[in-house]
Design a protein around this motif. Structure first.
Motif, PDB file in Angstrom:
ATOM      1  N   ALA A 274     -62.948 -27.689 -11.281  1.00 38.72           N
ATOM      2  CA  ALA A 274     -61.795 -28.300 -11.927  1.00 38.72           C
ATOM      3  C   ALA A 274     -60.543 -27.463 -11.712  1.00 38.72           C
ATOM      4  N   LEU A 275     -59.413 -28.095 -11.976  1.00 40.65           N
ATOM      5  CA  LEU A 275     -58.135 -27.393 -12.019  1.00 40.65           C
ATOM      6  C   LEU A 275     -57.895 -27.034 -13.481  1.00 40.65           C
ATOM      7  N   ALA A 276     -57.848 -25.748 -13.759  1.00 36.26           N
ATOM      8  CA  ALA A 276     -57.683 -25.291 -15.144  1.00 36.26           C
ATOM      9  C   ALA A 276     -56.205 -25.072 -15.428  1.00 36.26           C
ATOM     10  N   GLU A 277     -55.780 -25.597 -16.561  1.00 32.30           N
ATOM     11  CA  GLU A 277     -54.378 -25.492 -16.966  1.00 32.30           C
ATOM     12  C   GLU A 277     -54.291 -24.818 -18.326  1.00 32.30           C
ATOM     13  N   GLN A 278     -53.393 -23.863 -18.425  1.00 32.67           N
ATOM     14  CA  GLN A 278     -53.070 -23.286 -19.726  1.00 32.67           C
ATOM     15  C   GLN A 278     -51.574 -23.518 -19.915  1.00 32.67           C
TER      16      GLN A 278
ATOM     17  N   PRO B 272     -61.100 -32.249 -13.799  1.00 26.75           N
ATOM     18  CA  PRO B 272     -62.061 -32.286 -12.692  1.00 26.75           C
ATOM     19  C   PRO B 272     -61.378 -32.760 -11.405  1.00 26.75           C
ATOM     20  N   TRP B 273     -61.833 -32.253 -10.289  1.00 26.40           N
ATOM     21  CA  TRP B 273     -61.203 -32.563  -9.014  1.00 26.40           C
ATOM     22  C   TRP B 273     -61.230 -34.050  -8.688  1.00 26.40           C
ATOM     23  N   ASN B 274     -62.247 -34.766  -9.157  1.00 27.65           N
ATOM     24  CA  ASN B 274     -62.312 -36.199  -8.843  1.00 27.65           C
ATOM     25  C   ASN B 274     -61.298 -37.019  -9.650  1.00 27.65           C
ATOM     26  N   THR B 275     -60.617 -36.412 -10.627  1.00 25.60           N
ATOM     27  CA  THR B 275     -59.576 -37.122 -11.383  1.00 25.60           C
ATOM     28  C   THR B 275     -58.177 -36.851 -10.828  1.00 25.60           C
ATOM     29  N   ILE B 276     -58.101 -36.015  -9.802  1.00 29.39           N
ATOM     30  CA  ILE B 276     -56.811 -35.704  -9.185  1.00 29.39           C
ATOM     31  C   ILE B 276     -56.694 -36.530  -7.905  1.00 29.39           C
ATOM     32  N   LEU B 277     -55.654 -37.356  -7.832  1.00 27.79           N
ATOM     33  CA  LEU B 277     -55.502 -38.266  -6.703  1.00 27.79           C
ATOM     34  C   LEU B 277     -54.899 -37.600  -5.465  1.00 27.79           C
TER      35      LEU B 277
ATOM     36  N   ARG C 219     -52.115 -25.504  -0.680  1.00 25.80           N
ATOM     37  CA  ARG C 219     -53.100 -25.761   0.380  1.00 25.80           C
ATOM     38  C   ARG C 219     -54.515 -25.846  -0.195  1.00 25.80           C
ATOM     39  N   GLN C 220     -54.810 -24.926  -1.110  1.00 25.54           N
ATOM     40  CA  GLN C 220     -56.152 -24.892  -1.688  1.00 25.54           C
ATOM     41  C   GLN C 220     -56.408 -26.123  -2.567  1.00 25.54           C
ATOM     42  N   VAL C 221     -55.406 -26.551  -3.321  1.00 27.16           N
ATOM     43  CA  VAL C 221     -55.561 -27.764  -4.137  1.00 27.16           C
ATOM     44  C   VAL C 221     -55.830 -28.960  -3.231  1.00 27.16           C
ATOM     45  N   LYS C 222     -55.084 -29.072  -2.137  1.00 27.22           N
ATOM     46  CA  LYS C 222     -55.302 -30.174  -1.194  1.00 27.22           C
ATOM     47  C   LYS C 222     -56.729 -30.150  -0.648  1.00 27.22           C
ATOM     48  N   LYS C 223     -57.219 -28.970  -0.305  1.00 32.97           N
ATOM     49  CA  LYS C 223     -58.596 -28.852   0.191  1.00 32.97           C
ATOM     50  C   LYS C 223     -59.599 -29.303  -0.864  1.00 32.97           C
ATOM     51  N   MET C 224     -59.368 -28.903  -2.096  1.00 32.87           N
ATOM     52  CA  MET C 224     -60.309 -29.262  -3.180  1.00 32.87           C
ATOM     53  C   MET C 224     -60.262 -30.780  -3.452  1.00 32.87           C
ATOM     54  N   ILE C 225     -59.084 -31.361  -3.387  1.00 31.81           N
ATOM     55  CA  ILE C 225     -58.969 -32.822  -3.578  1.00 31.81           C
ATOM     56  C   ILE C 225     -59.715 -33.538  -2.451  1.00 31.81           C
TER      57      ILE C 225
END
Length: 173
Positions: A109-113, A122-127, A163-169
């Motif tokens: 997942a992408l964790a946000e504080q 979760p990565w599957n909820t990020i378009l 770049r890493q977020v794009k890879k995870m998506i």
């Protein structure tokens, strides 16, 4: 894992909503009408006065007013929209929205504080992830987006993070 910190403020919220204006057909029609139709009618009326009555002075005034209208009124509409955006949120909502954010890439997942607390997406909820002007938008399934002002990133490498977020998506999306 990779992590960035940034400040999110009222200017950044207005930016995101202005992008919504750019995509709103209704508001674009309204702006176009105020830029072209009404000033065009005034300018034609001024030209009519010039040609039919030889009233040069009144014609110049009317054409000048139409040009000013075409330039100034759309700007007033946009400024009014910006004020409405900020007024649409309560002070409590603004306190939960504005401030320091930390985003961390975890395997699942992408964790946000944020000022409102901790959240995992979760990565599957990020378009998708988009680069628009000086911002990065991480668009979520719910229609919301994380807006990251690049100039306000205080810690971490925003390009590598992106770049890493794009890879995870791509991997999980």
């Amino acid at each position: 894992m990779l992590e960035i910190e940034y400040e999110f403020g009222d200017r950044d919220l207005v930016h995101y909503n202005e992008l919504q204006i750019d995509q709103s057909e209704d508001l674009q029609k309204k702006l176009k009408r105020n830029r072209l139709v009404f000033p065009g009618i005034l300018a034609l009326f001024g030209l009519f006065l010039w040609n039919y009555y030889n009233d040069y002075r009144t014609a110049v005034y009317i054409v000048t007013i139409s040009i000013c209208w075409a330039v100034v009124i759309p700007q007033i509409i946009i400024l009014s929209f910006r004020k409405q955006v900020l007024k649409s949120y309560t002070d409590k909502e603004k306190a939960a929205m504005f401030g320091k954010y930390t985003l961390r890439i975890d395997p699942k997942a992408l964790a946000e504080q944020s000022p409102s607390g901790k959240n995992k997406m979760p990565w599957n909820t990020i378009l998708r992830i988009e680069h628009i002007r000086d911002y990065i938008h991480i668009v979520l399934e719910s229609g919301a987006a994380l807006v990251i002002p690049i100039e306000k990133v205080s810690a971490g490498d925003v390009k590598e993070f992106s770049r890493q977020v794009k890879k995870m998506i791509d991997l999980y999306g």
